[in-house]
Motif scaffolding. Sequence first.
Motif, PDB file in Angstrom:
ATOM      1  N   ASN A 225       0.826  -1.216   0.000  1.00  0.00           N
ATOM      2  CA  ASN A 225       0.000   0.000   0.000  1.00  0.00           C
ATOM      3  C   ASN A 225       0.861   1.267   0.000  1.00  0.00           C
ATOM      4  O   ASN A 225       0.608   2.218   0.746  1.00  0.00           O
ATOM      5  N   LEU A 244      -1.077  -9.036   9.080  1.00  0.00           N
ATOM      6  CA  LEU A 244      -1.633  -7.679   9.018  1.00  0.00           C
ATOM      7  C   LEU A 244      -2.907  -7.570   9.842  1.00  0.00           C
ATOM      8  O   LEU A 244      -3.372  -6.472  10.133  1.00  0.00           O
ATOM      9  N   GLY A 245      -3.494  -8.705  10.167  1.00  0.00           N
ATOM     10  CA  GLY A 245      -4.767  -8.676  10.885  1.00  0.00           C
ATOM     11  C   GLY A 245      -5.932  -8.410   9.937  1.00  0.00           C
ATOM     12  O   GLY A 245      -6.985  -7.952  10.358  1.00  0.00           O
ATOM     13  N   VAL A 278      -3.431  -3.964  -0.820  1.00  0.00           N
ATOM     14  CA  VAL A 278      -4.519  -4.647  -0.128  1.00  0.00           C
ATOM     15  C   VAL A 278      -5.627  -3.615   0.071  1.00  0.00           C
ATOM     16  O   VAL A 278      -5.429  -2.614   0.757  1.00  0.00           O
ATOM     17  N   ARG A 280     -10.028  -2.587   0.414  1.00  0.00           N
ATOM     18  CA  ARG A 280     -11.315  -3.021   0.942  1.00  0.00           C
ATOM     19  C   ARG A 280     -12.375  -1.987   0.543  1.00  0.00           C
ATOM     20  O   ARG A 280     -12.048  -0.945  -0.032  1.00  0.00           O
ATOM     21  N   GLY A 283     -16.710   3.714   2.827  1.00  0.00           N
ATOM     22  CA  GLY A 283     -17.873   4.541   2.561  1.00  0.00           C
ATOM     23  C   GLY A 283     -17.613   5.455   1.372  1.00  0.00           C
ATOM     24  O   GLY A 283     -16.532   6.019   1.255  1.00  0.00           O
ATOM     25  N   GLY A 284     -18.586   5.576   0.476  1.00  0.00           N
ATOM     26  CA  GLY A 284     -18.400   6.447  -0.686  1.00  0.00           C
ATOM     27  C   GLY A 284     -19.699   6.648  -1.425  1.00  0.00           C
ATOM     28  O   GLY A 284     -20.663   5.925  -1.210  1.00  0.00           O
ATOM     29  N   GLY A 285     -19.714   7.643  -2.315  1.00  0.00           N
ATOM     30  CA  GLY A 285     -20.955   8.025  -2.979  1.00  0.00           C
ATOM     31  C   GLY A 285     -21.015   7.641  -4.429  1.00  0.00           C
ATOM     32  O   GLY A 285     -20.133   7.120  -5.027  1.00  0.00           O
TER      33      GLY A 285
ATOM     34  N   THR B  22     -22.600   5.816   0.768  1.00  0.00           N
ATOM     35  CA  THR B  22     -22.274   5.452   2.156  1.00  0.00           C
ATOM     36  C   THR B  22     -21.160   6.320   2.735  1.00  0.00           C
ATOM     37  O   THR B  22     -20.588   6.005   3.770  1.00  0.00           O
ATOM     38  N   GLY B  23     -20.846   7.426   2.050  1.00  0.00           N
ATOM     39  CA  GLY B  23     -19.780   8.299   2.540  1.00  0.00           C
ATOM     40  C   GLY B  23     -20.292   9.346   3.506  1.00  0.00           C
ATOM     41  O   GLY B  23     -21.498   9.625   3.548  1.00  0.00           O
ATOM     42  N   LEU B  50      -6.433  -0.711   2.527  1.00  0.00           N
ATOM     43  CA  LEU B  50      -6.615  -1.141   3.909  1.00  0.00           C
ATOM     44  C   LEU B  50      -5.721  -0.266   4.793  1.00  0.00           C
ATOM     45  O   LEU B  50      -4.579   0.011   4.446  1.00  0.00           O
ATOM     46  N   PRO B  55      -5.563  -2.508  10.648  1.00  0.00           N
ATOM     47  CA  PRO B  55      -6.109  -3.363   9.580  1.00  0.00           C
ATOM     48  C   PRO B  55      -7.404  -4.065   9.962  1.00  0.00           C
ATOM     49  O   PRO B  55      -8.240  -4.344   9.109  1.00  0.00           O
ATOM     50  N   GLY B  56      -7.578  -4.365  11.244  1.00  0.00           N
ATOM     51  CA  GLY B  56      -8.772  -5.089  11.639  1.00  0.00           C
ATOM     52  C   GLY B  56      -9.921  -4.167  11.989  1.00  0.00           C
ATOM     53  O   GLY B  56     -10.966  -4.625  12.436  1.00  0.00           O
ATOM     54  N   THR B  59     -15.354  -0.730   9.957  1.00  0.00           N
ATOM     55  CA  THR B  59     -15.768   0.546   9.387  1.00  0.00           C
ATOM     56  C   THR B  59     -17.285   0.579   9.385  1.00  0.00           C
ATOM     57  O   THR B  59     -17.930  -0.415   9.732  1.00  0.00           O
ATOM     58  N   LEU B  61     -19.135   0.325   7.060  1.00  0.00           N
ATOM     59  CA  LEU B  61     -19.703  -0.666   6.133  1.00  0.00           C
ATOM     60  C   LEU B  61     -19.882  -2.024   6.783  1.00  0.00           C
ATOM     61  O   LEU B  61     -20.672  -2.835   6.329  1.00  0.00           O
ATOM     62  N   ASP B  62     -19.115  -2.269   7.851  1.00  0.00           N
ATOM     63  CA  ASP B  62     -19.238  -3.554   8.528  1.00  0.00           C
ATOM     64  C   ASP B  62     -20.551  -3.650   9.289  1.00  0.00           C
ATOM     65  O   ASP B  62     -20.957  -4.727   9.723  1.00  0.00           O
TER      66      ASP B  62
END
Lengths: 285, 259
Positions: A225, A244-245, A278, A280, A283-285, B22-23, B50, B55-56, B59, B61-62
């Motif tokens: 990243n 990294l968890g 990596v 994921r 939130g975004g529009g 969702t922002g 990430l 990292p864990g 957010t 979204l979860d």
Amino acid sequence: MSHRLPAAPWLMWVTDGRLAGGSGGGVFADALAEAAGAGLDAVQVRARDLPAGASLELVRTAVSAAGGRALVLVNDRADIAMAARADGVHLPAAGLPPAACRQLLRPGMLLGRSIHPPEAEPRGDDRGVDYLVFGTVYATASKPGIVPAGVEALTAACRATALPVLAIGGVTAANAADCVAAGAAGCAVQSAIGSAAKVSVAVAELKAALRSGWERRAATACTLNGRPYRLDGSLLLPELLARLGADPRSVAVELNGNIVDRRAYALTAVRPGDRLEVVRALGGG
Amino acid sequence: MSADDAFVIAGRRFGSRLMVGTGKYRDAAEMRVALEASGAEVVTVAIGRLNLDRPGERTLLDEIDWSRYFVLPNTAGARTAEEAVRIARLGRAVTGSDWVKLEVIPDPTYLLPDPVDTLEAARELLDEGFVVLPYIHADPVLAKRLEAMGTATVMPLGSPIGSGQGLRNRASIELIVAQAGVPVVVDAGIGSAADAAEAMELGADACLVNTAIAQARDPELMAHAIRLGVEAGRKAYHAGRIPVRAHASASSPLERAVR
């Protein structure tokens, strides 16, 4: 017009106003043209003691001497960068807040910022900043009395941000490789070029040192990243994600530009020198 | 109005003409109830790195029950066609959906989409089998070009993202609606229920709203209001509004007035 950051590792020359000012303009132009020809990636024109008119002249000289081969960044003065059509602005630690400066610039212009220990942690407001300059790394004659931060602090600063970080302060061809190996995207130098007997030789030596540091880093770390991530040997992807968890079901992994199929994670090794993303959902529009 | 006012994108039927982002929500609880109140099915998400320092981390979204929504990953953050294609592929890998809201935005100050790179990215993504919903300026010619290329919708902006300025380009949106053979989704600029109703009355097929809900004082209430605005606008569009006249036209029979 869009101004792209140079590919890492890159070299910035920070000019000294005294060297560049007044009748020295012609000498500066020649030196910059020579440096750009030898592979210099960027020049940061710093002329705090000059009045605005003379500064503008100096930056115009730099833009013409660089000839598109090296980026021209203006220290502190967004107005002069705009007027001279330079590539961007470099903000001192006590300069304008980046967001305020960004609003003054034409779209696509570059914006950098200096960070100094102990407050070297990148601030939350680095939106719109393209790169950071961290120092003072080594003892330097240009900053007498300043305790050098050292290479470990440089590593910490690089880890703390996804932005490219240039090392500054006492950087020479002898230690530039260490800075890059420690995580820097390159180096910024003042006297190593400004006081060199032969500018083109100094630039070539510094660039060679940066490249060798880059190779050393590629042998011991991957880029995760955008940041260096130390790897001792290779690692299978599930193990790396566990370290990294990260939850493998909620992320996607791109390895050297190719997305890795989730079913292939267990067969995929990450090696030093790899570029890894990596990602994921956010939130975004 | 026909009983079956179906809203179909790329062969998929949706019960709601309001899509939501969702922002910018203040917390997960506000987002959850707002999504619920909006009645939306299509919910957009961004794709990003990430956070390696945490990292864990959970957010917002979860906290969402994704089995209830149709997730639409966007390409936010892309400044070029190349970056947009890369983010779209990552979005597909994260969400498992090959639908993508394509946005290519070179400049963070005005957040206006780049028509040239959007077109280029759309071509590439369509070749790769994506269902492409491009975010564009309200440019009727560009909308037609994208539709001809095979995009599933066109998504013209009403005004700049997050500005809440409403529809600053009614005439252009009307032209896009008049010419479009794919759904027209007004995306960006909607500030309140009235703006959503206006867009729907112009004939837009749907609205995509994020900031107006997420940053409202009461996101749940605003989500419901905008849902009603979308529904009201749609009904009014079907009902056929009266022409605008220069002069008054009495509602009561003046010839039988008692004088």
